[in-house]
Scaffold this motif. Sequence first.
Motif, mmCIF file in Angstrom:
data_model
loop_
_atom_site.group_PDB
_atom_site.id
_atom_site.type_symbol
_atom_site.label_atom_id
_atom_site.label_comp_id
_atom_site.label_asym_id
_atom_site.label_seq_id
_atom_site.Cartn_x
_atom_site.Cartn_y
_atom_site.Cartn_z
ATOM 1 N N HIS A 181 89.872 -22.534 63.936
ATOM 2 C CA HIS A 181 90.013 -22.574 62.720
ATOM 3 C C HIS A 181 90.475 -21.541 61.813
ATOM 4 C CE1 HIS A 181 87.319 -19.815 64.504
ATOM 5 N NE2 HIS A 181 87.066 -18.588 63.817
ATOM 6 N N PHE A 182 91.286 -20.616 62.581
ATOM 7 C CA PHE A 182 92.652 -19.573 61.757
ATOM 8 C C PHE A 182 93.660 -19.850 61.170
ATOM 9 C CE2 PHE A 182 89.634 -16.812 65.160
ATOM 10 C CZ PHE A 182 89.211 -15.897 63.977
ATOM 11 N N CYS A 183 93.861 -21.492 62.038
ATOM 12 C CA CYS A 183 95.157 -21.819 62.368
ATOM 13 C C CYS A 183 95.001 -23.246 61.608
ATOM 14 C CB CYS A 183 95.044 -22.652 63.928
ATOM 15 S SG CYS A 183 97.243 -23.321 64.205
ATOM 16 N N HIS A 184 94.216 -23.656 61.507
ATOM 17 C CA HIS A 184 93.740 -24.492 59.647
ATOM 18 C C HIS A 184 93.779 -23.480 58.469
ATOM 19 C CE1 HIS A 184 92.220 -27.236 62.818
ATOM 20 N NE2 HIS A 184 91.202 -27.604 62.609
ATOM 21 N N LYS A 185 93.126 -22.540 58.579
ATOM 22 C CA LYS A 185 93.944 -21.803 56.938
ATOM 23 C C LYS A 185 95.266 -20.904 56.899
ATOM 24 C CE LYS A 185 92.449 -17.114 54.991
ATOM 25 N NZ LYS A 185 93.533 -17.324 54.127
ATOM 26 N N ALA A 186 95.622 -20.810 58.481
ATOM 27 C CA ALA A 186 97.286 -20.260 57.999
ATOM 28 C C ALA A 186 97.721 -22.033 57.687
ATOM 29 C CB ALA A 186 97.578 -20.089 59.607
ATOM 30 N N TRP A 187 97.851 -22.827 58.545
ATOM 31 C CA TRP A 187 98.216 -24.183 57.691
ATOM 32 C C TRP A 187 97.547 -24.982 56.210
ATOM 33 C CZ3 TRP A 187 97.157 -29.988 59.894
ATOM 34 C CH2 TRP A 187 97.883 -30.411 59.801
ATOM 35 N N HIS A 188 96.172 -25.079 56.238
ATOM 36 C CA HIS A 188 96.200 -24.757 54.487
ATOM 37 C C HIS A 188 97.230 -23.670 53.546
ATOM 38 C CE1 HIS A 188 93.108 -25.234 51.793
ATOM 39 N NE2 HIS A 188 92.734 -25.897 51.930
ATOM 40 N N ASP A 189 96.827 -22.359 54.178
ATOM 41 C CA ASP A 189 98.132 -21.987 53.328
ATOM 42 C C ASP A 189 98.985 -21.653 52.924
ATOM 43 O OD1 ASP A 189 95.244 -20.209 52.667
ATOM 44 O OD2 ASP A 189 95.159 -18.517 54.166
ATOM 45 N N THR A 190 99.887 -23.182 53.943
ATOM 46 C CA THR A 190 101.525 -22.539 54.048
ATOM 47 C C THR A 190 101.853 -24.043 53.835
ATOM 48 O OG1 THR A 190 101.227 -22.712 55.726
ATOM 49 C CG2 THR A 190 101.476 -20.957 55.600
ATOM 50 N N SER A 191 101.410 -25.262 53.616
ATOM 51 C CA SER A 191 101.384 -26.422 53.156
ATOM 52 C C SER A 191 101.123 -27.157 51.762
ATOM 53 C CB SER A 191 100.810 -27.480 54.822
ATOM 54 O OG SER A 191 101.351 -28.872 54.207
ATOM 55 N N ASP A 192 101.684 -27.539 51.303
ATOM 56 C CA ASP A 192 101.283 -27.984 50.295
ATOM 57 C C ASP A 192 100.485 -29.233 50.509
ATOM 58 O OD1 ASP A 192 102.726 -26.310 48.102
ATOM 59 O OD2 ASP A 192 104.755 -27.357 48.408
ATOM 60 N N ALA A 193 101.044 -29.932 51.178
ATOM 61 C CA ALA A 193 99.792 -31.539 51.823
ATOM 62 C C ALA A 193 99.291 -31.710 52.135
ATOM 63 C CB ALA A 193 101.073 -32.399 52.322
#
Length: 187
Positions: A76-88
């Motif tokens: 879930h930490f990785c999901h947050k980081a991806w959510h915070d860094t990817s426009d898509a």
Amino acid sequence: MSLINTEVKPFTAQAYHGGKFVTVTEADLKGKWSVVFFYPADFTFVCPTELEDLADNYVEFKNLGVEIFSVSTDTHFCHKAWHDTSDAINKIDYVMVGDPNQAISRNFEVLIEEAGLADRGTFVIDPEGKIQIVEITAGGIGRDAKELLRKVKAAQYVAAHPGEVCPAKWQEGEKTLAPSLDLVGKI
């Protein structure tokens, strides 16, 4: 053994949703229609195009009373980081479930054991927690949210209209079939 009409097996996982970390269990898939959408990994190539497509169509799923749960073997930490860094991925308002212990991927029979990743598996769950649709595609083949919406509408229609079935390419509002002896050999 097919997973169709089987009940979702118990699980507990951490997820990223609405800017928070939340706990998700199989109970969260009951009482409404749900889509469990497995993908191989965060920060990859086909995956963000699929998840963005779901995000772009999420309101339509919600209007059908459907909740979406995306799942990968990332945390879930990785999901947050991806959510915070990817426009898509930042467009996502649905639940992003982490499955680092691979229990959910095993439960749904989509785990690629040697890779520790999930296949591209799509599962539509009815309000009783039973699997009504299973679709698994190879890693290089992205899925289409509009086609998934069509299938969800068909599953909901069939559930609400016992004795009727939806033919190929059925769209909401079109004619369905009522299987009977009279139809045998006439379609």
